[in-house]
Design an enzyme around this catalytic site. Structure first.
Site, PDB file in Angstrom:
ATOM      1  N   SER A   1      -0.600  27.613 -26.260  1.00 49.95           N
ATOM      2  CA  SER A   1       0.492  27.239 -27.160  1.00 49.95           C
ATOM      3  C   SER A   1       0.938  25.791 -26.967  1.00 49.95           C
ATOM      4  O   SER A   1       1.588  25.225 -27.830  1.00 49.95           O
ATOM      5  CB  SER A   1       1.692  28.174 -26.986  1.00 49.95           C
TER       6      SER A   1
ATOM      7  N   LYS B   1       7.790  25.466 -23.789  1.00 47.62           N
ATOM      8  CA  LYS B   1       7.767  24.933 -25.156  1.00 47.62           C
ATOM      9  C   LYS B   1       8.585  23.641 -25.210  1.00 47.62           C
ATOM     10  O   LYS B   1       9.287  23.295 -24.272  1.00 47.62           O
ATOM     11  CB  LYS B   1       8.403  25.922 -26.146  1.00 47.62           C
TER      12      LYS B   1
END
Length: 82
Positions: free
Chosen positions: A4, A41
């Site tokens: 990711s 993230k």
């Protein structure tokens, strides 16, 4: 799934170094607990909300339902090349 953050040059098998004392700011890569689960993230702060964004368009933005606890700011990435 570690892919990711692949477009931020953080690949599966990399080691990330974090700073727990550093105050996060908009756009930092952070490790946070979101609704009981840990993730790495970008943190995005807009005037009406805070959410997390992956560095891979195959992953949706994460909007916390109940909890967002930023634990660490990523400061270094170490990659084994052999």
């Amino acid at each position: 799934s570690w892919d990711s953050m692949i477009w931020a040059n953080i690949a599966p098998g990399d080691i990330v170094i974090v700073d727990k004392s550093k105050k996060h700011k908009n756009g930092d890569i952070i490790i946070a607990r979101v609704d009981g689960e840990y993730t790495m993230k970008y943190i995005i702060k807009e005037w009406w909300q805070v959410y997390l964004r992956a560095a891979n368009e195959n992953y949706p933005d994460i909007f916390p339902w109940d909890e967002l606890e930023v634990n660490w700011v990523v400061t270094w990435v170490i990659r084994k090349i052999c």
